[in-house]
Scaffold this motif. Structure first.
Motif, PDB file in Angstrom:
ATOM      1  N   SER A  38       0.824  -1.203   0.000  1.00  0.00           N
ATOM      2  CA  SER A  38       0.000   0.000   0.000  1.00  0.00           C
ATOM      3  C   SER A  38       0.862   1.259   0.000  1.00  0.00           C
ATOM      4  O   SER A  38       1.831   1.378   0.746  1.00  0.00           O
ATOM      5  N   LYS A  39       0.501   2.205  -0.862  1.00  0.00           N
ATOM      6  CA  LYS A  39       1.210   3.486  -0.955  1.00  0.00           C
ATOM      7  C   LYS A  39       0.470   4.588  -0.194  1.00  0.00           C
ATOM      8  O   LYS A  39       0.879   5.743  -0.225  1.00  0.00           O
ATOM      9  N   LEU A  40      -0.604   4.211   0.486  1.00  0.00           N
ATOM     10  CA  LEU A  40      -1.378   5.192   1.228  1.00  0.00           C
ATOM     11  C   LEU A  40      -0.673   5.552   2.534  1.00  0.00           C
ATOM     12  O   LEU A  40       0.044   4.748   3.106  1.00  0.00           O
ATOM     13  N   LYS A  41      -0.881   6.774   2.990  1.00  0.00           N
ATOM     14  CA  LYS A  41      -0.295   7.249   4.241  1.00  0.00           C
ATOM     15  C   LYS A  41      -1.410   7.652   5.194  1.00  0.00           C
ATOM     16  O   LYS A  41      -2.453   8.162   4.764  1.00  0.00           O
ATOM     17  N   ILE A  42      -1.164   7.427   6.474  1.00  0.00           N
ATOM     18  CA  ILE A  42      -2.161   7.750   7.489  1.00  0.00           C
ATOM     19  C   ILE A  42      -1.523   8.626   8.563  1.00  0.00           C
ATOM     20  O   ILE A  42      -0.396   8.376   8.979  1.00  0.00           O
ATOM     21  N   HIS A  43      -2.230   9.691   8.963  1.00  0.00           N
ATOM     22  CA  HIS A  43      -1.698  10.592   9.984  1.00  0.00           C
ATOM     23  C   HIS A  43      -2.861  11.289  10.699  1.00  0.00           C
ATOM     24  O   HIS A  43      -3.938  11.454  10.106  1.00  0.00           O
ATOM     25  N   PRO A  44      -2.678  11.690  11.975  1.00  0.00           N
ATOM     26  CA  PRO A  44      -1.524  11.353  12.820  1.00  0.00           C
ATOM     27  C   PRO A  44      -1.550   9.878  13.195  1.00  0.00           C
ATOM     28  O   PRO A  44      -2.604   9.261  13.218  1.00  0.00           O
ATOM     29  N   ASN A  45      -0.389   9.346  13.496  1.00  0.00           N
ATOM     30  CA  ASN A  45      -0.265   7.942  13.862  1.00  0.00           C
ATOM     31  C   ASN A  45       0.883   7.777  14.842  1.00  0.00           C
ATOM     32  O   ASN A  45       2.033   7.908  14.445  1.00  0.00           O
TER      33      ASN A  45
END
Length: 234
Positions: free
Chosen positions: A136-143
């Motif tokens: 997966s190239k998706l990013k999640i924030h804040p984490n």
């Protein structure tokens, strides 16, 4: 000894029967009515199902990235006569009718009205070894997060499921681009968010979010320190 052998054989057959997986399919065009496909092995890293008596198979095509129902070959991968397909990249088994969208590819049998059974994936359990987690190239924030998460790299709206660390589905939601996802109801712990399109990302829920609190307190301390310093120099 003979009785013991018979008993052992019955026990083995019973265990195999308990582990057996099957899929039942029907359509509104009159081709199939409660057709049962039984698990027959693995193909392209996923389970495939067939009904040798009628020459029907259901398998994952890793080239086209689709689950395919072949009405003319009980052997997976022949692509002899594809009736329906689904692009939902489930980890091991094809999606059931409620979880995945199945497209009529031939126009011959009409739409699927039934795709269910122990051999289907209903999205209720996540395979944590899912290869999509790594790709997966998706990013999640804040984490870690305490209230909301934001997803970047996702270019279309989608449906998602949130699973806990043991793969149990906690809730389902609709993702809209540039709109945060509310996770306040979650307890502290590790979670996985899986989109219907297949991508999987993980995040940590920390209600207290010590890192953010520590950063805030350090900022307040720095401001107070420099304020005192300014008073002493004036």
């Amino acid at each position: 000894m003979k009785q013991l052998y018979i008993l052992a054989t019955i026990l083995i057959l019973s265990i195999n029967n308990l582990n057996a997986q099957s899929i039942t399919i029907s359509d509104n065009g009159g081709c199939f009515s409660n057709m049962i496909l039984n698990i027959a092995g693995t193909f392209n890293g996923k389970n495939f199902y067939n009904n040798p008596g009628t020459g029907v198979s259901l398998y994952w095509d890793s080239i086209d990235n689709k689950w395919k129902t072949d009405a003319a070959s009980a052997t997976p991968g022949n692509n002899a006569f594809i009736i329906w397909f689904s692009s939902v990249n489930t980890p091991l088994n094809p999606p059931d009718l409620a979880y995945g969208s199945w497209t009529d590819d031939s126009g011959f049998c009409g739409a699927l009205t039934q795709m269910e059974g122990s051999g289907t994936d209903n999205g209720s359990v996540l395979n944590i070894t899912d290869e999509n987690l790594k790709s997966s190239k998706l990013k999640i924030h804040p984490n870690p997060t305490s209230d909301f998460i934001n997803i970047t790299g996702k270019e279309e709206n989608d449906t998602y499921n949130v699973y806990n660390s043991i793969g149990k589905k906690i809730f389902t939601g609709e993702f809209t681009i540039n709109t945060p996802i509310d996770v306040k109801i979650l307890k502290n712990g590790l979670y996985f968010l899986k989109f219907k399109s297949g991508a999987v990302i993980k995040f940590l829920k920390n209600k207290d979010n010590y890192f953010q609190k520590s950063t805030t307190w350090l900022l307040h301390f720095a401001r107070a320190f420099f304020y005192i310093q300014s008073l002493g120099s004036s």
